[in-house]
Motif scaffolding. Structure first.
Motif, PDB file in Angstrom:
ATOM      1  N   ALA A 125       1.703   2.101 -45.480  1.00 41.26           N
ATOM      2  CA  ALA A 125       0.832   2.991 -44.477  1.00 41.26           C
ATOM      3  C   ALA A 125       0.853   1.992 -43.176  1.00 41.26           C
ATOM      4  N   ARG A 126       1.449   2.624 -41.992  1.00 39.03           N
ATOM      5  CA  ARG A 126       1.102   2.102 -40.745  1.00 39.03           C
ATOM      6  C   ARG A 126       0.156   2.934 -39.887  1.00 39.03           C
ATOM      7  N   VAL A 127      -0.739   2.431 -39.643  1.00 37.09           N
ATOM      8  CA  VAL A 127      -1.947   2.838 -38.835  1.00 37.09           C
ATOM      9  C   VAL A 127      -1.914   2.868 -37.405  1.00 37.09           C
ATOM     10  N   GLY A 128      -2.251   3.473 -36.579  1.00 41.16           N
ATOM     11  CA  GLY A 128      -2.593   3.180 -34.981  1.00 41.16           C
ATOM     12  C   GLY A 128      -3.885   3.674 -34.601  1.00 41.16           C
ATOM     13  N   LEU A 129      -4.507   2.557 -33.868  1.00 45.49           N
ATOM     14  CA  LEU A 129      -5.913   2.598 -33.651  1.00 45.49           C
ATOM     15  C   LEU A 129      -5.974   2.690 -32.283  1.00 45.49           C
ATOM     16  N   TYR A 130      -7.109   3.308 -31.757  1.00 48.33           N
ATOM     17  CA  TYR A 130      -7.407   3.711 -30.568  1.00 48.33           C
ATOM     18  C   TYR A 130      -8.728   3.469 -30.284  1.00 48.33           C
ATOM     19  N   GLU A 131      -8.486   2.359 -29.081  1.00 51.36           N
ATOM     20  CA  GLU A 131     -10.054   1.807 -28.741  1.00 51.36           C
ATOM     21  C   GLU A 131     -10.986   3.012 -28.067  1.00 51.36           C
ATOM     22  N   LEU A 132     -12.284   3.061 -28.677  1.00 51.60           N
ATOM     23  CA  LEU A 132     -13.060   4.111 -28.060  1.00 51.60           C
ATOM     24  C   LEU A 132     -13.515   3.670 -26.585  1.00 51.60           C
ATOM     25  N   ALA A 133     -13.518   2.504 -26.201  1.00 50.33           N
ATOM     26  CA  ALA A 133     -14.086   2.193 -24.839  1.00 50.33           C
ATOM     27  C   ALA A 133     -13.023   2.745 -23.890  1.00 50.33           C
ATOM     28  N   ALA A 134     -11.862   2.557 -24.452  1.00 45.43           N
ATOM     29  CA  ALA A 134     -10.631   2.940 -23.395  1.00 45.43           C
ATOM     30  C   ALA A 134     -10.660   4.413 -23.369  1.00 45.43           C
ATOM     31  N   GLU A 135     -10.828   5.251 -24.339  1.00 41.44           N
ATOM     32  CA  GLU A 135     -11.083   6.489 -24.306  1.00 41.44           C
ATOM     33  C   GLU A 135     -12.495   7.089 -23.259  1.00 41.44           C
ATOM     34  N   ASN A 136     -13.225   6.392 -23.454  1.00 41.76           N
ATOM     35  CA  ASN A 136     -14.719   6.662 -22.625  1.00 41.76           C
ATOM     36  C   ASN A 136     -14.254   6.696 -21.420  1.00 41.76           C
ATOM     37  N   ALA A 137     -13.377   5.747 -20.647  1.00 41.38           N
ATOM     38  CA  ALA A 137     -13.065   5.347 -19.454  1.00 41.38           C
ATOM     39  C   ALA A 137     -12.153   6.578 -19.051  1.00 41.38           C
ATOM     40  N   LEU A 138     -11.049   6.863 -19.813  1.00 37.80           N
ATOM     41  CA  LEU A 138     -10.486   7.954 -19.354  1.00 37.80           C
ATOM     42  C   LEU A 138     -11.211   9.101 -19.164  1.00 37.80           C
ATOM     43  N   LEU A 139     -12.059   9.598 -20.086  1.00 34.27           N
ATOM     44  CA  LEU A 139     -12.930  10.752 -19.910  1.00 34.27           C
ATOM     45  C   LEU A 139     -13.936  10.796 -18.784  1.00 34.27           C
ATOM     46  N   SER A 140     -14.276   9.586 -18.670  1.00 32.19           N
ATOM     47  CA  SER A 140     -15.250   9.582 -17.383  1.00 32.19           C
ATOM     48  C   SER A 140     -14.581   9.787 -15.953  1.00 32.19           C
ATOM     49  N   VAL A 141     -13.390   9.282 -15.942  1.00 32.78           N
ATOM     50  CA  VAL A 141     -12.505   9.595 -14.774  1.00 32.78           C
ATOM     51  C   VAL A 141     -12.198  11.282 -14.448  1.00 32.78           C
ATOM     52  N   LEU A 142     -11.658  11.484 -15.873  1.00 38.27           N
ATOM     53  CA  LEU A 142     -11.269  12.977 -15.632  1.00 38.27           C
ATOM     54  C   LEU A 142     -12.731  13.972 -15.671  1.00 38.27           C
TER      55      LEU A 142
END
Length: 752
Positions: A352-369
């Protein structure tokens, strides 16, 4: 413990559910808020149920006691494959979310089915009920027998949507994204129920379980603790852009364009400036366009990915959609298990290969948008009844456009009569002007014709007089040329007569000279001899001339410069070295040898050695002392240059001739010289030393003598009661083994 997999199948209506007895390979993948993919399921052809070759056949894949990643899968691709001499049915497809992408939001632009406002999670469910659930507008669109919608929870932020005839799945994804922008992450999924139906559910903040430190059962994903078997963090610049042009309203040169760039990334490489165009004509202000440019610039950052191979606890303690802490080296980050791809082989080995998404990076994107959205609401109207620059016109209540939408160069109906009268008056005046101009042109033409006739008559008279004068001149020139030609002919005839007389006189003179010369050459005359002269006899002794052929002579025959077929002589160095082939070795000079060269001495005595080569180093101007000797170096080319491989060094330990003692050291090379062993003489015996140790004579080691015990080659436990016999036997075994080692060393000559 290895995970147990079972696969159940049924037709598209859920009928005839059975367990798939044989299957070889399974490869499935899911991502949050994305349609999952059944990459492949291999089933042996001779055991494959026919129902699997039907579109939308359903697969329920169970891992241990629960559906894998909490979904069902549907076949959308099937074919036949041959691998390793076996034939298979190859199946592919998607997870249940694929069905949401098959519908649109039916309803007019202003209808209640298209326009909605309320909690984000409730809006998703409302659109689902009305387009494939119990509230669908037509019976053929009602799938409530196979799909149900969970109750409203009103857990998301309030959002508004006007989505007439848009794809249902895209609408749901957009609502989830806007909810995240407003601070609440929202996920949507279709979950299988025990009765076989699917249920549309929404999840707030986390799709699975929060396993961070403040959550339930904290889980850290790391290779060090075994929850990941391997991990990697990569940075992908493939889709990077570092400079953004954002186009707002207006056309051509009047269009508002804003530029946003990341100067640091752009300057990091000569190719670092990667440009992209964004159409933002729906935004009205420069601030809105700049915010959109910044958002686009952020989206163009290098893609940083964290992935790994799942290890301990996957599927039990943590899994798809969970929030975890991930450790890569010394760095720890809050992450979401955003992606999971599971591969199960024929032997049921799970990877099982998993991909992880950093929540800090997602928060930055959402803030800009979110900034883009807030600035975008400052739009001015795109369509209006009032003439406005860069706006679209709307008709007045009368059904016509306001007059101001047309420029002054466009004629109005009320202006046509006045313009027609003005044009008629202008046309009459123009006609009168034309008549006047015609009369004037007629008078002018008549006068011009009279003047031209008089001019032509005068020109004709002048030309006649000129022609008469020219004819007289030509006649005079012809008479002069005839007289000149006659005179030149007389002169040439006289010259030819004189030349003929000269030629006759020269011939007579040459005949007389030839006769005189012939008489003179009958004997010696001026160094010329005739054929009967005695000096031409073979018996005549040559004149002495050896000195002319010697060094420095006028006719030297030898040369110091080597050349083909030349006679050599010594040069300034008083030797003939330069005439010797380079294939012959030089003394005191490094010589290069090729693999084809061989040194083959012969020997005629079968019982004595032949001294083939003697290497001598003679002390010149000094007295040899300790260390005087010679090195024999063996070199070879590495992949870049010539390098040392082996060195054999001989030298005196004592150079006093009466008590002389020599030493030879053998070195082997890596990046430096490493001593392998040395041999030397003590004055009475040979000595040897290994691996850099000083040389010693053969060491004396006496054999052990043991008179007790029986040897069996095994050292046994003496036991808690201290068995004397066992102890004696052990002593005997050890003594025998030591003596065997001593014997081996004695045989090698190292000890005595």
């Amino acid at each position: 413990m290895a995970a147990e997999y079972s696969i159940w199948y049924s037709d598209a209506f859920g009928r005839g559910r059975k367990r798939l007895a044989l299957w070889t390979r399974l490869d499935v993948e899911r991502r949050l808020n994305q349609i999952g993919i059944l990459h492949e399921l291999l089933v042996p052809l001779d055991t494959a149920p026919a129902v699997l070759l039907q579109r939308d056949a359903r697969l329920d894949i169970w891992r241990n006691d629960a559906p894998l990643m909490e979904t069902a899968w549907y076949v959308r691709r099937f074919g036949f494959a041959e691998r390793g001499g076996q034939r298979y049915v190859s199946l592919g497809g998607y997870d249940a979310l694929y069905h949401l992408a098959a519908r649109i939001v039916v309803g007019a632009a202003s209808s209640a089915r298209a326009v909605k406002e309320g909690p984000a999670d409730d809006l998703i469910k409302a659109y689902a009920r009305e387009n494939l659930g119990s509230l669908a507008d037509a019976a053929e669109r009602d799938l409530s027998a196979y799909l149900t919608v969970a109750d409203d929870e009103s857990a998301g932020p309030t959002v508004a949507r006007s989505v007439a005839r848009q794809n249902l799945w895209r609408v749901m994804q957009g609502i989830c994204f806007e909810s995240a922008q407003r601070g609440t992450r929202l996920y949507v999924d279709l979950v299988p129920l025990p009765d076989g139906r699917l249920e549309l559910r929404t999840f707030v903040d986390v799709r699975g379980v929060d396993h961070r430190r403040a959550g339930l059962g904290p889980v850290a994903l790391s290779v060090d603790v075994g929850t990941l078997q391997e991990s990697e963090r990569s940075r992908d610049y493939t889709d990077e852009h570092s400079y953004v042009y954002v186009g707002g309203r207006g056309i051509d040169a009047e269009r508002l364009v804003v530029e946003v760039g990341d100067d640091t990334r752009a300057a990091s490489s000569p190719w670092g400036r990667r440009e992209v165009w964004v159409d933002g004509r729906y935004l009205s202000t420069a601030d809105s366009l700049t915010a959109l440019g910044n958002a686009t610039l952020w989206q163009g950052l290098p893609d940083e990915q964290i992935s790994g191979l799942a290890g301990e606890g996957f599927g039990e303690r943590w899994g798809f959609g969970d929030l975890v802490e991930a450790a890569l080296g010394e760095e720890v980050a809050d992450c979401r298990v955003d992606q999971c791809r599971v591969l199960v082989d024929e032997d049921r080995t799970e990877r099982a290969r998993v991909g992880l998404y950093e929540l800090a990076a997602e928060n930055a994107l959402l803030s800009v948008l979110e900034q883009v959205e807030h600035l975008g609401v400052q739009e001015s109207p795109e369509f209006t009844t009032v003439p406005t620059p860069n706006a679209g016109p709307l008709a007045l209540p009368s059904g016509f456009l306001d007059d101001g939408w047309l420029s002054a160069s466009i004629a109005r109906t009320l202006d046509l009569a006045a313009e027609a009268a003005a044009r008629a008056s202008a046309d009459l005046g123009f006609a009168a002007d034309i008549a006047t101009e015609a009369a004037a042109r007629s008078g002018g033409d008549s006068a011009e014709a009279t003047a031209r006739a008089a001019a032509d008559a005068s020109e004709a008279s002048t030309r006649t007089a000129a022609d008469t004068s020219l004819s007289a001149a030509i006649s005079a020139e012809a008479s002069a040329r005839a007289s000149a030609d006659s005179s030149e002919a007389s002169t040439r005839a006289a010259a030819d007569t004189a030349l003929a007389a000269d030629i006759v006189a020269e011939a007579a003179a040459r005949t007389s000279a030839d006769s005189a010369h012939e008489a003179l050459t009958t004997g010696a005359h001026g160094g010329i001899v005739s054929s009967a002269d005695a000096r031409l006899s073979d018996a005549r002794t040559p004149t002495v001339h050896a000195a002319t052929h010697k060094h420095g002579g006028s006719d030297e025959i030898a040369t110091a410069t080597p050349a083909a077929n030349a006679i050599p002589k010594t040069g300034a160095a008083a030797n003939l070295d330069s005439w010797i082939s380079t294939a012959l070795a030089r003394i005191g000079t490094a010589n290069n040898w090729t693999s084809a060269q061989a040194f083959l001495p012969t020997h005629s005595t079968a019982t004595t050695p032949l001294t083939v080569m003697s290497y001598n180093v003679i002390a010149s101007g000094v007295t040899a002392g300790v260390g005087f000797g010679q090195d024999h170096v063996f070199n070879a080319s590495s992949d870049t240059q010539n390098r040392n491989q082996h060195l054999q060094r001989t030298s005196w330990v004592s150079a006093v001739d009466a008590s002389r003692k020599a030493r030879t050291i053998f070195y082997i090379f890596d990046t430096g010289a490493r001593e392998g062993f040395r041999i030397e003489a003590s004055g009475t015996a040979p000595m040897i030393g290994f691996l850099g140790a000083a040389a010693v004579i053969r060491q004396a080691v006496a054999a052990l003598t043991v008179s007790v015990g029986t040897s069996d080659g095994t050292v046994a436990d003496v036991g808690a009661a201290f068995n004397q016999t066992t102890l004696n036997n052990n002593f005997r075994d050890l003594a025998d083994k030591i003596n065997q080692l001593r014997t081996a060393l004695v045989n090698l000559g190292l000890v005595g």
